[in-house]
Design a protein around this motif. Structure first.
Motif, PDB file in Angstrom:
ATOM      1  N   GLN A  96     -23.459  -3.315 -39.028  1.00  0.00           N
ATOM      2  CA  GLN A  96     -24.158  -4.174 -38.298  1.00  0.00           C
ATOM      3  C   GLN A  96     -24.410  -3.625 -36.593  1.00  0.00           C
ATOM      4  N   ARG A  97     -23.449  -4.445 -35.773  1.00  0.00           N
ATOM      5  CA  ARG A  97     -23.438  -4.151 -34.553  1.00  0.00           C
ATOM      6  C   ARG A  97     -22.566  -2.975 -34.211  1.00  0.00           C
ATOM      7  N   HIS A  98     -21.624  -2.847 -34.733  1.00  0.00           N
ATOM      8  CA  HIS A  98     -20.647  -1.632 -34.377  1.00  0.00           C
ATOM      9  C   HIS A  98     -20.684  -0.592 -35.419  1.00  0.00           C
ATOM     10  N   TYR A  99     -19.848   0.308 -35.073  1.00  0.00           N
ATOM     11  CA  TYR A  99     -19.795   1.504 -35.634  1.00  0.00           C
ATOM     12  C   TYR A  99     -18.467   1.740 -36.069  1.00  0.00           C
ATOM     13  N   LEU A 100     -18.107   2.313 -37.472  1.00  0.00           N
ATOM     14  CA  LEU A 100     -17.106   2.744 -38.112  1.00  0.00           C
ATOM     15  C   LEU A 100     -16.770   4.080 -38.183  1.00  0.00           C
ATOM     16  N   TYR A 101     -15.696   4.725 -37.428  1.00  0.00           N
ATOM     17  CA  TYR A 101     -15.407   5.945 -37.048  1.00  0.00           C
ATOM     18  C   TYR A 101     -14.525   6.597 -38.206  1.00  0.00           C
ATOM     19  N   SER A 102     -14.863   7.879 -38.531  1.00  0.00           N
ATOM     20  CA  SER A 102     -13.673   8.466 -39.396  1.00  0.00           C
ATOM     21  C   SER A 102     -13.680   9.971 -39.027  1.00  0.00           C
ATOM     22  N   PRO A 103     -12.539  10.391 -39.224  1.00  0.00           N
ATOM     23  CA  PRO A 103     -12.299  11.778 -38.884  1.00  0.00           C
ATOM     24  C   PRO A 103     -13.085  12.737 -39.837  1.00  0.00           C
ATOM     25  N   LEU A 104     -13.416  13.781 -39.176  1.00  0.00           N
ATOM     26  CA  LEU A 104     -14.018  14.816 -39.892  1.00  0.00           C
ATOM     27  C   LEU A 104     -13.118  16.123 -40.119  1.00  0.00           C
ATOM     28  N   LEU A 105     -11.964  16.034 -39.350  1.00  0.00           N
ATOM     29  CA  LEU A 105     -10.998  16.950 -39.435  1.00  0.00           C
ATOM     30  C   LEU A 105      -9.886  16.491 -40.018  1.00  0.00           C
ATOM     31  N   GLU A 106      -9.055  17.249 -41.117  1.00  0.00           N
ATOM     32  CA  GLU A 106      -7.921  16.812 -41.459  1.00  0.00           C
ATOM     33  C   GLU A 106      -6.787  17.227 -40.522  1.00  0.00           C
ATOM     34  N   ARG A 107      -5.895  16.419 -40.339  1.00  0.00           N
ATOM     35  CA  ARG A 107      -4.766  16.275 -39.429  1.00  0.00           C
ATOM     36  C   ARG A 107      -3.867  17.615 -39.753  1.00  0.00           C
ATOM     37  N   GLU A 108      -3.666  17.776 -40.932  1.00  0.00           N
ATOM     38  CA  GLU A 108      -2.886  18.861 -41.364  1.00  0.00           C
ATOM     39  C   GLU A 108      -3.555  20.314 -41.102  1.00  0.00           C
ATOM     40  N   ALA A 109      -4.961  20.413 -41.134  1.00  0.00           N
ATOM     41  CA  ALA A 109      -5.393  21.484 -40.878  1.00  0.00           C
ATOM     42  C   ALA A 109      -5.505  21.744 -39.327  1.00  0.00           C
ATOM     43  N   TYR A 110      -5.483  20.564 -38.510  1.00  0.00           N
ATOM     44  CA  TYR A 110      -5.691  20.625 -37.290  1.00  0.00           C
ATOM     45  C   TYR A 110      -4.532  21.302 -36.613  1.00  0.00           C
ATOM     46  N   THR A 111      -3.218  20.336 -37.205  1.00  0.00           N
ATOM     47  CA  THR A 111      -1.950  20.705 -36.653  1.00  0.00           C
ATOM     48  C   THR A 111      -1.618  22.079 -36.842  1.00  0.00           C
ATOM     49  N   LEU A 112      -1.966  22.616 -38.091  1.00  0.00           N
ATOM     50  CA  LEU A 112      -1.709  23.991 -38.492  1.00  0.00           C
ATOM     51  C   LEU A 112      -2.369  24.817 -37.551  1.00  0.00           C
ATOM     52  N   LYS A 113      -3.503  24.808 -37.477  1.00  0.00           N
ATOM     53  CA  LYS A 113      -4.242  25.856 -36.501  1.00  0.00           C
ATOM     54  C   LYS A 113      -3.668  25.796 -34.974  1.00  0.00           C
ATOM     55  N   GLU A 114      -3.178  24.563 -34.316  1.00  0.00           N
ATOM     56  CA  GLU A 114      -2.778  24.391 -33.172  1.00  0.00           C
ATOM     57  C   GLU A 114      -1.323  25.306 -33.166  1.00  0.00           C
ATOM     58  N   SER A 115      -0.698  24.897 -34.185  1.00  0.00           N
ATOM     59  CA  SER A 115       0.623  25.598 -34.178  1.00  0.00           C
ATOM     60  C   SER A 115       0.708  26.936 -34.173  1.00  0.00           C
ATOM     61  N   LYS A 116      -0.122  27.473 -35.173  1.00  0.00           N
ATOM     62  CA  LYS A 116      -0.633  28.974 -35.031  1.00  0.00           C
ATOM     63  C   LYS A 116      -0.981  29.590 -33.704  1.00  0.00           C
ATOM     64  N   SER A 117      -1.888  28.805 -33.215  1.00  0.00           N
ATOM     65  CA  SER A 117      -2.553  29.379 -31.985  1.00  0.00           C
ATOM     66  C   SER A 117      -1.248  29.495 -30.782  1.00  0.00           C
ATOM     67  N   LEU A 118      -0.607  28.530 -30.848  1.00  0.00           N
ATOM     68  CA  LEU A 118       0.539  28.674 -29.934  1.00  0.00           C
ATOM     69  C   LEU A 118       1.530  29.886 -30.356  1.00  0.00           C
ATOM     70  N   ILE A 119       2.017  29.800 -31.689  1.00  0.00           N
ATOM     71  CA  ILE A 119       2.882  30.888 -32.018  1.00  0.00           C
ATOM     72  C   ILE A 119       2.140  32.171 -31.884  1.00  0.00           C
ATOM     73  N   GLU A 120       1.122  32.429 -31.958  1.00  0.00           N
ATOM     74  CA  GLU A 120       0.133  33.523 -31.816  1.00  0.00           C
ATOM     75  C   GLU A 120       0.390  33.986 -30.339  1.00  0.00           C
ATOM     76  N   ARG A 121       0.194  32.949 -29.522  1.00  0.00           N
ATOM     77  CA  ARG A 121       0.037  33.252 -28.050  1.00  0.00           C
ATOM     78  C   ARG A 121       1.348  33.523 -27.387  1.00  0.00           C
ATOM     79  N   MET A 122       2.357  32.845 -27.869  1.00  0.00           N
ATOM     80  CA  MET A 122       3.649  32.883 -27.183  1.00  0.00           C
ATOM     81  C   MET A 122       4.924  33.611 -27.897  1.00  0.00           C
ATOM     82  N   PHE A 123       4.600  34.028 -29.154  1.00  0.00           N
ATOM     83  CA  PHE A 123       5.748  34.576 -29.952  1.00  0.00           C
ATOM     84  C   PHE A 123       5.033  35.525 -30.952  1.00  0.00           C
ATOM     85  N   SER A 124       3.915  36.232 -30.389  1.00  0.00           N
ATOM     86  CA  SER A 124       3.247  37.346 -31.128  1.00  0.00           C
ATOM     87  C   SER A 124       3.149  37.081 -32.752  1.00  0.00           C
TER      88      SER A 124
END
Lengths: 138, 138
Positions: A74-102
């Motif tokens: 009707q007048r408003h939108y319903l939002y949904s994630p397109l990203l899975e939380r697990e996939a996203y947090t894993l990617k971020e974790s790996k990125s940090l570990i890559e950058r700071m701990f080889s």
DNA sequence: CAGTTAAGATTACAAATGTAATCTTAACTC
DNA sequence: GAGTTAAGATTACATTTGTAATCTTAACTG
């Protein structure tokens, strides 16, 4: 996909907890923890209040970044994630570990151990992860 | 202390590897890995080249943020970190774990396990950390 | 149906960030 | 000593981010 900023992540987080959701649902969820422990003697955290307009802007940006989708209702939108939380947090974790701990996980854990930031629960969780791993990797 | 950006972190990283160091030392170190495996058949990564002016700007910002110090040496400066690498990486790790895993370390490790991103070395490192921990925490 | 709401769209604006170019000036060169 | 370098200082500028305010317009209200 473009990077998701910290503020955007918090909005996404609210959405992951419950979706599809309207902008108002999301705003409410974001401000919820604030009201939960309202006016208690311990004003330890003073949760931030999210302004309606701010959240709308962030939702817009997330749509542009293709991190979330929406469908007209009707007048408003319903939002949904397109990203899975697990996939996203894993990617971020790996990125940090890559950058700071080889790319090595152990040094991160070692840092925690050194600071005594591990407790019995962490240790037993880790142990069980290890034994699972060993089960699957003879 | 203000936040350190990604680019600033890379400069700091170079400094941690060898200090005190002049701006030129740092620029050289940053561009070093690039030349190491230069013109080899595997142009897999194409390491970024750091522009001299860019690094100088970042050094300046790091000084302003009190993340590094410098002492005048004849015509140029010798920079040194004011932050310990370990302290900084621990802080960042904790911050990420706080934001994405409610402060719990295990879910992060679990994510790696799930993706098969753990190898024998990681596991034995973890095991030894665990036994150390147990030694000190009866 | 006319007026009011309220959702989302558009615009705003300062600070931070990535990435340099230009300016100053002390130090080296001939 | 005069001219040239080159280090650091200052300025630049587009993008991203945090944080909203204003604009449009479809939908509700009386």
């Amino acid at each position: 996909m473009t990077e998701i900023s910290n503020a955007e992540f918090e909005v996404l987080e609210a959405l992951w907890q419950n979706y599809p959701a309207s902008a108002n649902d999301i705003i409410a969820k974001l401000n919820e923890s604030a009201s939960t422990n309202a006016n208690s003697a311990d004003d330890k955290k003073q949760e931030k209040q999210w302004h309606d307009k701010t959240v709308k802007t962030l939702l817009n940006r997330l749509v542009k970044k293709q991190a979330i989708s929406f469908e007209k209702q009707q007048r408003h939108y319903l939002y949904s994630p397109l990203l899975e939380r697990e996939a996203y947090t894993l990617k971020e974790s790996k990125s940090l570990i890559e950058r700071m701990f080889s790319g090595k996980l152990a040094p991160l854990v070692a840092g925690f151990a050194k600071q005594n930031d591990l407790n019995k629960d962490d240790i037993s969780a880790l142990k069980s992860l290890i034994s699972d791993w060993e089960k699957n990797n003879d």
